[in-house]
Structure formats: structure tokens, C-alpha cells
Design a protein around this motif. Structure first.
Motif, PDB file in Angstrom:
ATOM      1  N   GLY A   4       0.777  -1.228   0.000  1.00 59.69           N
ATOM      2  CA  GLY A   4       0.000   0.000   0.000  1.00 59.69           C
ATOM      3  C   GLY A   4       0.806   1.274   0.000  1.00 59.69           C
ATOM      4  O   GLY A   4       0.246   2.355   0.045  1.00 59.69           O
ATOM      5  N   VAL A  43     -10.320   0.817  -4.974  1.00 55.21           N
ATOM      6  CA  VAL A  43     -10.094  -0.118  -3.860  1.00 55.21           C
ATOM      7  C   VAL A  43     -11.327  -0.171  -2.964  1.00 55.21           C
ATOM      8  O   VAL A  43     -11.793  -1.248  -2.590  1.00 55.21           O
ATOM      9  CB  VAL A  43      -8.834   0.268  -3.057  1.00 55.21           C
ATOM     10  CG1 VAL A  43      -8.727  -0.567  -1.780  1.00 55.21           C
ATOM     11  CG2 VAL A  43      -7.579   0.090  -3.903  1.00 55.21           C
ATOM     12  N   LYS A  59      -6.691  -4.204  -3.400  1.00 54.16           N
ATOM     13  CA  LYS A  59      -5.523  -3.404  -3.786  1.00 54.16           C
ATOM     14  C   LYS A  59      -4.817  -4.021  -4.984  1.00 54.16           C
ATOM     15  O   LYS A  59      -4.408  -3.314  -5.911  1.00 54.16           O
ATOM     16  CB  LYS A  59      -4.547  -3.279  -2.615  1.00 54.16           C
ATOM     17  CG  LYS A  59      -5.028  -2.363  -1.518  1.00 54.16           C
ATOM     18  CD  LYS A  59      -4.004  -2.316  -0.396  1.00 54.16           C
ATOM     19  CE  LYS A  59      -4.409  -1.381   0.711  1.00 54.16           C
ATOM     20  NZ  LYS A  59      -3.402  -1.338   1.785  1.00 54.16           N
TER      21      LYS A  59
END
Length: 73
Positions: free
Chosen positions: A12, A39, A53
Motif C-alpha cells: 500500500g 479499492v 488493492k
């Protein structure tokens, strides 16, 4: 010519990548705005966060590869 494009790693974190054949920053702005929304949408649809993701990242890579062919709205 090389341009800076921001992509997201599996954990991330934002990553800066040098990419050939730039797009004058339009994709970067698109990515920053739409990646979090995508997302979120994927998690609402039932994917676990990491899977969402990963799927969003794959979609953004495809969008970048085809950026010149995507019509403006």
C-alpha cells in the motif's frame, strides 16, 4: 523521455517509478484520484482489502498501458 508515475506496492505504499513515454501528468492525477475509490468499491463488492488493492493495481497498469486510447470524459 521519462516521466514520474506513482504506483502502489502490495503493502500500500506509494512508489515513484520512471516510465518511458510519459503522458504529461494526466495519468498521475487520474491514478491518485481513482485508485482509492476503486479499492473502496472492490471491498464493498466483497473482496478482502489486499485482493482489492492487487486488483486495482492491475487495472491501473492496464489503464496506463492503454492511456492514449482511453477517451477523455
Amino acid at each position: 523521455m521519462s516521466e514520474r508515475v506513482v504506483m502502489v506496492s502490495r503493502d500500500g505504499d506509494w512508489k515513484d517509478l520512471d516510465v518511458l513515454q510519459g503522458n504529461d501528468g494526466e495519468f498521475d492525477a487520474f491514478f491518485r484520484q481513482e485508485y482509492p475509490r476503486l479499492v473502496l468499491r472492490l471491498t464493498v463488492e466483497g473482496l478482502e482489502l489486499q485482493a482489492a488493492k492487487d486488483a486495482a493495481q492491475e487495472a491501473m497498469v492496464e489503464a496506463y498501458r492503454n492511456w492514449e486510447e482511453i477517451p477523455e470524459t
